[in-house]
Structures are given as structure tokens and as C-alpha cells.
Design a protein around this motif. Structure first.
Motif, PDB file in Angstrom:
ATOM      1  N   MET A 144       0.812  -1.215   0.000  1.00  0.00           N
ATOM      2  CA  MET A 144       0.000   0.000   0.000  1.00  0.00           C
ATOM      3  C   MET A 144       0.848   1.268   0.000  1.00  0.00           C
ATOM      4  O   MET A 144       0.463   2.276  -0.571  1.00  0.00           O
ATOM      5  N   ASN A 145       2.019   1.213   0.658  1.00  0.00           N
ATOM      6  CA  ASN A 145       2.851   2.413   0.767  1.00  0.00           C
ATOM      7  C   ASN A 145       4.328   2.026   0.826  1.00  0.00           C
ATOM      8  O   ASN A 145       4.690   0.844   0.946  1.00  0.00           O
ATOM      9  N   ASN A 146       5.190   3.045   0.761  1.00  0.00           N
ATOM     10  CA  ASN A 146       6.632   2.812   0.749  1.00  0.00           C
ATOM     11  C   ASN A 146       7.161   2.307   2.083  1.00  0.00           C
ATOM     12  O   ASN A 146       8.168   1.586   2.132  1.00  0.00           O
ATOM     13  N   GLU A 147       6.508   2.684   3.167  1.00  0.00           N
ATOM     14  CA  GLU A 147       6.954   2.245   4.492  1.00  0.00           C
ATOM     15  C   GLU A 147       6.867   0.720   4.600  1.00  0.00           C
ATOM     16  O   GLU A 147       7.809   0.055   5.072  1.00  0.00           O
ATOM     17  N   LEU A 148       5.743   0.157   4.165  1.00  0.00           N
ATOM     18  CA  LEU A 148       5.591  -1.302   4.187  1.00  0.00           C
ATOM     19  C   LEU A 148       6.570  -1.963   3.215  1.00  0.00           C
ATOM     20  O   LEU A 148       7.108  -3.039   3.495  1.00  0.00           O
ATOM     21  N   GLN A 149       6.805  -1.316   2.092  1.00  0.00           N
ATOM     22  CA  GLN A 149       7.717  -1.865   1.099  1.00  0.00           C
ATOM     23  C   GLN A 149       9.136  -1.999   1.661  1.00  0.00           C
ATOM     24  O   GLN A 149       9.784  -3.037   1.519  1.00  0.00           O
ATOM     25  N   LEU A 150       9.620  -0.949   2.324  1.00  0.00           N
ATOM     26  CA  LEU A 150      10.977  -0.970   2.880  1.00  0.00           C
ATOM     27  C   LEU A 150      11.104  -1.976   4.024  1.00  0.00           C
ATOM     28  O   LEU A 150      12.121  -2.668   4.145  1.00  0.00           O
ATOM     29  N   LYS A 151      10.066  -2.062   4.840  1.00  0.00           N
ATOM     30  CA  LYS A 151      10.084  -3.029   5.944  1.00  0.00           C
ATOM     31  C   LYS A 151      10.078  -4.459   5.413  1.00  0.00           C
ATOM     32  O   LYS A 151      10.795  -5.330   5.919  1.00  0.00           O
TER      33      LYS A 151
END
Length: 611
Positions: free
Chosen positions: A79-86
Motif C-alpha cells: 500500500m505504501n513505501n513504508e511497508l515496502q521498505l520493511k
């Protein structure tokens, strides 16, 4: 009837607008942050790995939009970049170092639009984010290679001439020094070599020595060919690896610019570029007792699995002679790669394989990577890395065409085929500058571009409605239709990429479209002032304004063609969007507005117009 369109014209107009909306819609959905997992050197991804990744993300409470396993790759959307990086850190721990975990951006277009082949516009690096590399072609190493070849040639030449010499070696300036026993022999050698080759320059020195340099013309030609060949290979490699909208072009004498839109991970981008390495075919020695004492003529190399293999130091053939390679399945349903060679390579292979049936050949991948160290000039020093990517037995003699078997899976076969087909780099490369344009910066660029379009549209709409009333409102509808058609055409055309200068081209074409409507409306008002009836004023206004509008658009198109021909990169992007906008603005301003006016005023007796 002066102002009347037949039914078929309205049907065509409606179909054009509907198709324009259909192919413009995908651009409203944007892109999803995603993680792409692929295997290195053709390593396959199986369902077990997919389940491991799913379980790991669930255990860490990282929610994904979807996880897809297809074409030997895993694609996870978020959904967002924060989840992607994690999620990248979690997935990297699961898959280890044998797989590439890359950050990416993928279109969020609904599945139903794929039935119509509707896709969003391709966005450039400044709008989509990605990686920019400045790559230096190390032509100095190429010169070293040529001088080594010259040394071998001189050895052979003197032996054939029965001309004695003391030593042949190179100095710090990469010049070949020939040392002779006496001055008479040195003089004879000098006279013999003076007309030997135009590619070398001979200088006579003291102490019975000759200096051999590469000629200036040869140096220039080698450097030019090396850069051009590397550009061609890099462009082929990134294209065949499925990276669309890439930019590979020359800058200066020894530099190449590579831009990879949509890739946020420099490690993934470097892996793609480092795949453009040199290939060699070498003979494998299988004797077990040779491991105790390795002769100077042999090397020990490793496979990706860490298995040590002893190879002949001298290459049978290099990738320079490969003209084509195709991966497929053999008669036993096992993966293989069919390889085609040029005439020189075919003769070399025919001679070698005829006398080595039953022997084993290894395909050696040679990469030059940045060592992190600098030389005296501040240039990065390259380290040579070698890895065996395939081992296969010689089953029968072959020449221009042969096949490589013994490959683990079809994906490894395709990867090997890609490496062979794209060719070997003429000279090693080093990345001297890398710049990441993150998705946040890209979003900011898109926001500024959209703001410019929106405010330009709003100001034009307000002016047109206040100035020309119903005719201004009709011109506004045509303006919006014009924007939709521009976006849809840019989404359909292959190879067209939208950049910030492209957005400027769109804004410019919208202004030109407004100018066309102003010319028409002012001419209609002028005809009304001259005493013509309303229907006649509309007819004459469109007819007489057409020539002025056509002339203005042709002159603009001429400039656009020149910009596209002479310019490059973003200049060409500006030219393309402007050219598309000229065509659509002509259609909407002349046909679209006329159709709406005919619907409102056609076939009616009217005394005055709302203009």
C-alpha cells in the motif's frame, strides 16, 4: 444546411472520445510500491520459496496487496513505501544472497483494463523515480590487452624471421621495449618493423633497444569502437532483461549515461549492468590428482554452488564470436542453449572439438567490479571476478552451430542465452556516479506538473466562459477532450515516455488549442458585426479561421520536427508531446467544437448567438 453534420460524423466523434477515455483511465490509478524477487544466474524460484515469503510477512504483520508468482519471479505489492521498505528486510533474510530482492514500482491498473491492452503512460526518470548512472569505459585496459597481443605477435614475427632478441616486455607507460644483443641486429629489426603494420609506431633508443607504441589513429579507433560497442551491448542487455523506457547514451569521450526508471534499488540496477560482462569458453580438467599440484597453465575457478573446477588458462573462444543464442528444450525435454558463431569462431571450434570429443567445456563469466580503491589519477580501480556459469561435455564435433547442455533448468538456460546473445563488453566499465531519484521526488515533480496543467486549464476556462459565454463553454469541453486524447495517445504509442519537459509540451499545446478557439470565435463575432446572419457567421467563421489555424500549427510542427531531429532525451520528449498535442488540438478545435455548435444551433432560425 450551412451548419449540419451527418450522423456518421457524430458516431465517429463519440467513438474517438470513448476510446480516448478508455486508454487514458489507467493513468488515474498510479503505481504500487512493490518488491521483485529474482534468482541470480538463472536460479529458479519455486513455490516453497513463495510460501516462505508469505509466512514471513504474515509473522511480522506486514500486509501486502498481492503476492504473485509468475515467469520465475515473485512480485509483492504494498500500500505504501513504508511497508515496502520493511518487507524488503524481511524477504532478504528469507531468500539469502542467492536471490535479488529489488524495490520497484508497478502500475496499479485494474485487471479488467488489460483485456483492452490499456496501460498507463510510461514515465521518465524525473516523474517515476529510478536510478541514474554515469559509467566510464576503461579503455586503458583495452590498450593493455592490445599491447599484450602485440607482444605475442612480435614473438612470432621474430621467430619466423630467425631474428635473435634479448627480451620483449612493457614499461610503466605501457610501451613495448625490444632489447637486442648488438646494434646491427637492432638496426635490421628497426628497418624490418618500420613497414610491418600501420597500427604501431617504432622508435629507436639507446642501448640497442626499440620502443613500440600504438599509433594515434589506432588508439582513437579502439576507444571509439569500445564505447560504441559497450553502448550497444548495455542497451541490448537492459532491454532484453525486460526494463522498458531505459536511456543509454554517450557522454563525452569515454562515458555512458544509463537511466533506469522505476527502479529504486541501486543494487538491482548494478546487478543488471554488471551482467554485461565478458565470456570465455575453457577446457575443464577432470583429473583428481591435479589438485595437489596446479601447473601454471591451469586455473581453479568456482561455480555458483561453490564447487572448485580446474580450467585451462588459455580460452578456447570468447563471446566476441557469438552471433546468436536461443534457449529451448532438447529431445529429452532437458533445457539447452543453441549457439551460432561467426566464421572465425566456427573454424576455431571445429578444430578444437574435433580433437577433444568427450572432454568438458566451461563457460566462464568475467566481471570487472569496483574495488573501492583509487589510482593516482583518482579513478576507481577495478577488480576481476570470475565465475563458472555452465559446464557441458563435447558430444560431437561442431563449428558454427552447437548446443550447450547440462543446464539445471530452463530459466538458467534463458539467462545464459541472454548473456551470450547480448555480447561481451569490448572494455570493462566502472560506475563513476550514481544518483537515485526517489518516488517522493518523482511525486513532487508530478504534482508540480499537474498544478501547472490545472491552473492553466482553470485560467483558460474562466477567460473563455466570461469572454465567449456558450461558445467559451464549448471551447472548454474541447480543451478537456484534447487533454484526454493527448494522454490516451501517449499511453498507446510504444516508446513514448512522459517527462517534465513533456508536461511542458502538453501545457503548450493546450494554449495553442485555446488560440484556435479564440481565432474562430473572434472571426464569428466579426462576421456578426458585418451584418451576416447567425448561421452564416458560424459557417464563415470556421471556414475563414481554418487557414490561419493550419498555418500556425504547421509552423509549430516544423519547429517540433527540428527539435526531435537535433535534440535528444528530454528535448525529444517535449517534441513528441507537442506534436501529438498539435494533432489533437486541430481535431478538437475544428471538428469537436463544430459538432457541438451544430447540435445547439444547427437547423434553427436564430437571431443572436451567445458569444
Amino acid at each position: 444546411m450551412l451548419n449540419h453534420y451527418p450522423l456518421w460524423k457524430y458516431i465517429i466523434l463519440i467513438l474517438v472520445l470513448l476510446l480516448g477515455c478508455l486508454y487514458a483511465i489507467p493513468n488515474l490509478y498510479g503505481e504500487d510500491p512493490a518488491i521483485q524477487v529474482t534468482g541470480t544466474h538463472g536460479r529458479m524460484i519455486n513455490e516453497a520459496l513463495l510460501i516462505q515469503i508469505k509466512n514471513a510477512l504474515t509473522h511480522e504483520a506486514v500486509q501486502s496487496k498481492s503476492i504473485i508468482w509468475q515467469s520465475g519471479e515473485i512480485l509483492v505489492r504494498f500500500m505504501n513505501n513504508e511497508l515496502q521498505l520493511k518487507a524488503r528486510e524481511i524477504i532478504q533474510k528469507v531468500v539469502g544472497q542467492n536471490y535479488i530482492v529489488a524495490l520497484n514500482l508497478v502500475p496499479a491498473t485494474p485487471h479488467w483494463l488489460s483485456y483492452f491492452a490499456a496501460k498507463p503512460m510510461k514515465l521518465g526518470l524525473d516523474l517515476r523515480g529510478g536510478v541514474h548512472f554515469l559509467i566510464e569505459v576503461d579503455t586503458d585496459l583495452m590498450m593493455d590487452k592490445i599491447q599484450k597481443q602485440n607482444i605475442e605477435t612480435l614473438h612470432t614475427y621474430f621467430n619466423k624471421k630467425n631474428m635473435p632478441y634479448v627480451a620483449i616486455n612493457t614499461n610503466d607507460q605501457n610501451r613495448i621495449i625490444l632489447r637486442f644483443r648488438d646494434e646491427s641486429t637492432c638496426k635490421i629489426a628497426y628497418q624490418s618493423l618500420s613497414s610491418y603494420s600501420p597500427d604501431i609506431v617504432i622508435h629507436k633508443n639507446a642501448y640497442n633497444c626499440l620502443t613500440v607504441d600504438i599509433s594515434t589513429d589506432k588508439v582513437y579507433k579502439v576507444r571509439e569502437d569500445a564505447v560504441k560497442q559497450n553502448i550497444h551491448i548495455l542497451r541490448n542487455r537492459v532491454t532484453q532483461l525486460g526494463l522498458a523506457d531505459t536511456l543509454v547514451k554517450r557522454q563525452g569521450d569515454n562515458f555512458i549515461i544509463v537511466e533506469l526508471p522505476g527502479i529504486q534499488d541501486t543494487a538491482r540496477a548494478k546487478e543488471i549492468l554488471s551482467a554485461t560482462a565478458m565470456l570465455e569458453f575453457r577446457l575443464v580438467h577432470l583429473q583428481s590428482n591435479i589438485y595437489n599440484s596446479i601447473p601454471n597453465d591451469f586455473d581453479i575457478k568456482e561455480t555458483p554452488e561453490g564447487q572448485a573446477v580446474i580450467l585451462d588458462r588459455k580460452a578456447i573462444l570468447t563471446g566476441n564470436h557469438i552471433t546468436n543464442s536461443v534457449a529451448n528444450m532438447d529431445e529429452y525435454n532437458q533445457p539447452q542453449v543453441n549457439i551460432s558463431l561467426d566464421n572465425i569462431g566456427g573454424n576455431i571450434m571445429a578444430t578444437f572439438t574435433k580433437s577433444h570429443i568427450g572432454k568438458v567445456i566451461a563457460t566462464l563469466l568475467i566481471e570487472y567490479r569496483d574495488s573501492g580503491k583509487k589510482d593516482a589519477r583518482g579513478h576507481s580501480l577495478l577488480e576481476k571476478h570470475e565465475e563458472i556459469i555452465n559446464i557441458a561435455s563435447i558430444q560431437s564435433p561442431f563449428s558454427n552451430s552447437f548446443r550447450v547442455s547440462g543446464i539445471n533448468n530452463i530459466k538458467e538456460a534463458r539467462q545464459l542465452s541472454l548473456l551470450l546473445r547480448s555480447g561481451a563488453l569490448t572494455a570493462p566499465i566502472r560506475i563513476t556516479e550514481e544518483r537515485i531519484i526517489g518516488p517522493s521526488m518523482a511525486v513532487q515533480n508530478i504534482k508540480k506538473g499537474l498544478d501547472a496543467c490545472i491552473w492553466g486549464l482553470v485560467s483558460s476556462i474562466v477567460f473563455m466562459v466570461l469572454r465567449y459565454k456558450i461558445f467559451g463553454l464549448i471551447a472548454t469541453c474541447a480543451l478537456l477532450a484534447n487533454l484526454v486524447l493527448i494522454v490516451s495517445i501517449m499511453s498507446i504509442l510504444p516508446g513514448v515516455t512522459l517527462t517534465m519537459p513533456g508536461i511542458a509540451g502538453i501545457v503548450l499545446t493546450l494554449v495553442v488549442a485555446v488560440d484556435a478557439n479564440i481565432l474562430i470565435n473572434e472571426r464569428i463575432k466579426e462576421e456578426l458585426r458585418n451584418g451576416r446572419f447567425a448561421q452564416q457567421a458560424i459557417y464563415v467563421g470556421y471556414k475563414e479561421a481554418f487557414s490561419s489555424i493550419l498555418d500556425a500549427n504547421i509552423t509549430t510542427l516544423i519547429k517540433v520536427v527540428i527539435l526531435y531531429t537535433v535534440g535528444s532525451g528530454s528535448i525529444q520528449g517535449f517534441a513528441i508531446t507537442t506534436a501529438i498535442g498539435i494533432a489533437t488540438s486541430m481535431f478538437t478545435s475544428m471538428v469537436g467544437t463544430r459538432a457541438m455548435i451544430n447540435l445547439i444551433y444547427g437547423r434553427k432560425r436564430i437571431d443572436r448567438l451567445s458569444i
